[in-house]
Design a protein around this motif. Sequence first.
Motif, PDB file in Angstrom:
ATOM      1  N   LEU A  66       0.808  -1.216   0.000  1.00  0.00           N
ATOM      2  CA  LEU A  66       0.000   0.000   0.000  1.00  0.00           C
ATOM      3  C   LEU A  66       0.847   1.274   0.000  1.00  0.00           C
ATOM      4  CD1 LEU A  66      -2.684  -1.107   2.608  1.00  0.00           C
ATOM      5  CD2 LEU A  66      -2.900  -1.086   0.110  1.00  0.00           C
ATOM      6  N   GLY A  67       2.162   1.125   0.031  1.00  0.00           N
ATOM      7  CA  GLY A  67       3.038   2.301   0.064  1.00  0.00           C
ATOM      8  C   GLY A  67       2.751   3.151   1.291  1.00  0.00           C
ATOM      9  N   SER A  68       2.510   4.432   1.087  1.00  0.00           N
ATOM     10  CA  SER A  68       2.245   5.333   2.208  1.00  0.00           C
ATOM     11  C   SER A  68       0.751   5.471   2.514  1.00  0.00           C
ATOM     12  CB  SER A  68       2.846   6.705   1.923  1.00  0.00           C
ATOM     13  OG  SER A  68       2.259   7.262   0.759  1.00  0.00           O
ATOM     14  N   TYR A  69      -0.087   4.741   1.803  1.00  0.00           N
ATOM     15  CA  TYR A  69      -1.531   4.796   2.033  1.00  0.00           C
ATOM     16  C   TYR A  69      -1.843   4.329   3.448  1.00  0.00           C
ATOM     17  CZ  TYR A  69      -6.535   3.987   1.259  1.00  0.00           C
ATOM     18  OH  TYR A  69      -7.898   4.021   1.340  1.00  0.00           O
ATOM     19  N   ASN A  70      -2.579   5.143   4.201  1.00  0.00           N
ATOM     20  CA  ASN A  70      -2.884   4.773   5.583  1.00  0.00           C
ATOM     21  C   ASN A  70      -4.314   5.112   5.973  1.00  0.00           C
ATOM     22  OD1 ASN A  70      -2.690   7.515   5.738  1.00  0.00           O
ATOM     23  ND2 ASN A  70      -1.280   7.567   7.455  1.00  0.00           N
ATOM     24  N   SER A  71      -5.199   4.931   5.036  1.00  0.00           N
ATOM     25  CA  SER A  71      -6.619   5.107   5.305  1.00  0.00           C
ATOM     26  C   SER A  71      -7.258   3.727   5.300  1.00  0.00           C
ATOM     27  CB  SER A  71      -7.233   6.022   4.232  1.00  0.00           C
ATOM     28  OG  SER A  71      -8.528   6.401   4.590  1.00  0.00           O
ATOM     29  N   GLY A  72      -8.570   3.663   5.247  1.00  0.00           N
ATOM     30  CA  GLY A  72      -9.250   2.378   5.269  1.00  0.00           C
ATOM     31  C   GLY A  72      -9.194   1.640   3.955  1.00  0.00           C
ATOM     32  N   VAL A  73      -9.402   0.344   4.045  1.00  0.00           N
ATOM     33  CA  VAL A  73      -9.444  -0.552   2.887  1.00  0.00           C
ATOM     34  C   VAL A  73     -10.667  -1.447   3.055  1.00  0.00           C
ATOM     35  CG1 VAL A  73      -8.272  -2.504   1.769  1.00  0.00           C
ATOM     36  CG2 VAL A  73      -6.943  -0.578   2.580  1.00  0.00           C
ATOM     37  N   TYR A  74     -11.316  -1.772   1.947  1.00  0.00           N
ATOM     38  CA  TYR A  74     -12.391  -2.759   1.964  1.00  0.00           C
ATOM     39  C   TYR A  74     -11.845  -4.073   1.423  1.00  0.00           C
ATOM     40  CZ  TYR A  74     -15.850   0.837   2.950  1.00  0.00           C
ATOM     41  OH  TYR A  74     -16.581   1.832   3.552  1.00  0.00           O
ATOM     42  N   VAL A  75     -12.251  -5.205   2.046  1.00  0.00           N
ATOM     43  CA  VAL A  75     -11.738  -6.519   1.660  1.00  0.00           C
ATOM     44  C   VAL A  75     -12.906  -7.484   1.440  1.00  0.00           C
ATOM     45  CG1 VAL A  75     -10.352  -8.499   2.411  1.00  0.00           C
ATOM     46  CG2 VAL A  75      -9.607  -6.181   2.970  1.00  0.00           C
ATOM     47  N   HIS A  76     -12.775  -8.304   0.402  1.00  0.00           N
ATOM     48  CA  HIS A  76     -13.738  -9.374   0.109  1.00  0.00           C
ATOM     49  C   HIS A  76     -12.940 -10.638  -0.190  1.00  0.00           C
ATOM     50  CE1 HIS A  76     -17.115 -11.596  -1.566  1.00  0.00           C
ATOM     51  NE2 HIS A  76     -16.303 -11.936  -2.548  1.00  0.00           N
ATOM     52  N   GLY A  77     -13.501 -11.779   0.180  1.00  0.00           N
ATOM     53  CA  GLY A  77     -12.900 -13.057  -0.169  1.00  0.00           C
ATOM     54  C   GLY A  77     -13.990 -14.085  -0.410  1.00  0.00           C
ATOM     55  N   GLU A  78     -13.679 -15.060  -1.266  1.00  0.00           N
ATOM     56  CA  GLU A  78     -14.657 -16.117  -1.514  1.00  0.00           C
ATOM     57  C   GLU A  78     -13.981 -17.390  -1.993  1.00  0.00           C
ATOM     58  OE1 GLU A  78     -16.342 -15.336  -5.959  1.00  0.00           O
ATOM     59  OE2 GLU A  78     -17.084 -13.993  -4.400  1.00  0.00           O
TER      60      GLU A  78
END
Length: 134
Positions: A66-78
């Motif tokens: 994510l490099g310097s990205y430090n906000s939220g992330v959405y995740v999905h898995g299946e």
Amino acid sequence: MKQIILAFLMLVSMPLFSKAQNSLRLENNTGHTVFTAYAIYQDNEKCWVSHGWYKVEAYKSFSVDLGSYNSGVYVHGEHQGLLTNLNWGKGTTLCVDNFKAFNIACTSGINCIGRKEFSFVNINDGENLFRFNP
């Protein structure tokens, strides 16, 4: 004297603030292959952008830089098998491509055929972990 000047030049050429290298580790704790997707907010697009599919073998993990990205992330898995279907993601529905790899900009505000539920994950400095548990 040369050593002092050299040490000084090295010191002033170093950045005062280094950007954190953040990552999201997607850990598969199941006995099945899990296909994952994630979405991050991209300032240049002014919206959420979803990325997928990433194959995570049983009991393995996959890291997203994510490099310097430090906000939220959405995740999905299946996992979709003959006898077992497993899904991870709850709370937010975002666009995906059900059949091939994708990068979809403005994924929450457009009409699309494929939609999946994603869970929100806070991103802190360093490694961040999301587990796909049975």
